[in-house]
Design an enzyme around this catalytic site. Sequence first.
Site, PDB file in Angstrom:
ATOM      1  N   PRO A  86       0.813  -1.223   0.000  1.00 60.58           N
ATOM      2  CA  PRO A  86       0.000   0.000   0.000  1.00 60.58           C
ATOM      3  C   PRO A  86       0.846   1.273   0.000  1.00 60.58           C
ATOM      4  CG  PRO A  86      -0.432  -1.336   1.972  1.00 60.58           C
ATOM      5  CD  PRO A  86       0.523  -2.102   1.120  1.00 60.58           C
ATOM      6  N   GLU A 113       1.246  -7.268   8.734  1.00 63.60           N
ATOM      7  CA  GLU A 113       1.562  -5.840   8.901  1.00 63.60           C
ATOM      8  C   GLU A 113       2.463  -5.302   7.800  1.00 63.60           C
ATOM      9  OE1 GLU A 113       0.145  -3.509  11.089  1.00 63.60           O
ATOM     10  OE2 GLU A 113      -1.121  -5.283  10.972  1.00 63.60           O
ATOM     11  N   ARG A 150      -2.720  -8.707 -21.012  1.00 59.48           N
ATOM     12  CA  ARG A 150      -3.581  -8.324 -22.133  1.00 59.48           C
ATOM     13  C   ARG A 150      -2.873  -7.434 -23.144  1.00 59.48           C
ATOM     14  NH1 ARG A 150      -5.780  -3.358 -21.922  1.00 59.48           N
ATOM     15  NH2 ARG A 150      -7.634  -3.805 -23.152  1.00 59.48           N
ATOM     16  N   ASP A 164      -8.240   1.874 -25.734  1.00 58.60           N
ATOM     17  CA  ASP A 164      -8.486   1.767 -24.294  1.00 58.60           C
ATOM     18  C   ASP A 164      -8.665   3.130 -23.637  1.00 58.60           C
ATOM     19  OD1 ASP A 164      -8.271  -0.945 -24.230  1.00 58.60           O
ATOM     20  OD2 ASP A 164      -6.202  -0.986 -23.506  1.00 58.60           O
TER      21      ASP A 164
HETATM   22 CL1  6GU Z   1      -0.418  -3.490  -3.344  1.00 61.17          CL
HETATM   23  N1  6GU Z   1      -1.400  -4.115  -0.976  1.00 61.17           N
HETATM   24  C1  6GU Z   1      -2.255  -3.951   0.056  1.00 61.17           C
HETATM   25  N2  6GU Z   1      -2.178  -4.764   1.116  1.00 61.17           N
HETATM   26  N3  6GU Z   1      -3.188  -2.993   0.084  1.00 61.17           N
HETATM   27  C2  6GU Z   1      -3.246  -2.200  -0.978  1.00 61.17           C
HETATM   28  C3  6GU Z   1      -2.396  -2.323  -2.087  1.00 61.17           C
HETATM   29  C4  6GU Z   1      -1.461  -3.299  -2.052  1.00 61.17           C
HETATM   30  N4  6GU Z   1      -2.710  -1.367  -2.980  1.00 61.17           N
HETATM   31  C5  6GU Z   1      -3.729  -0.691  -2.439  1.00 61.17           C
HETATM   32  N5  6GU Z   1      -4.057  -1.178  -1.238  1.00 61.17           N
END
Ligand code: 6GU
Length: 221
Positions: A86, A113, A150, A164
């Site tokens: 994230p 975590e 794709r 696209d």
């Molecule tokens: Cl790549 N991993 C996690 N755990 N949460 C996320 C993410 C990735 N991308 C957005 N939220």
Amino acid sequence: MKIDILTLFPEMFSTVFEESIIKRAKEKRIVEINVINFRDYSKDPHQKVDDTPYGGGCGMVLTCQPIFDCIESIKTEDSRVIMLTPDGVSYKQEMAYSFAKEKHLILLCGHYEGFDERIRSICDFEVSIGDYVLTGGEIPAMILADSIIRLLPGVIEEESHIQDSFNDHLLDYPSYTKPQVFRGMEVPPVLISGDHKKIDEFRMEMRYNRTRERRPDLLEK
Ligand code: 6GU
């Protein structure tokens, strides 16, 4: 292209690549996908892959050893290692095009975590799929793999991705098929006119309007 996906939950991938376009791309040997459980590389007697964080705090942190050993055993000069996290950079269509040029991608999925910070040192890219929190990197890895596969030559008609959404920073135009009237909702008459210049203009106008309403941020590009 070869895509290796490193995860603690390989079964999550058992169906997603077995249908439709990705399935055909695999059958045509355009892409080879391997799902690898990095727990198999743990040297811990109980095959542990995580531990408590130094400095305290809640949750568990993925340890270096299994992930380093796993990546080092499959990595070559042509490999690019992508960590799904994230706190990575936001994934965009341009990145899909760039990754589609590579020979070998290694997608590293975390859970819990997070990763020991030192794991970042063996990754070439850190990618997030958006501003929300998921339980792990598995669904993001599926999203990257799908968006990249794709684009590989021979997977879908070249012409489909020229059109696209996002390629030219505009959303797509509305599409209609038969019947001409459904529950009182009519197909815009211009689409039945046979005037291709008018149709192109109409579609471009719809793309602009839709983008202005829904994604004004794209127009700034
Ligand atoms: Cl790549 N991993 C996690 N755990 N949460 C996320 C993410 C990735 N991308 C957005 N939220």
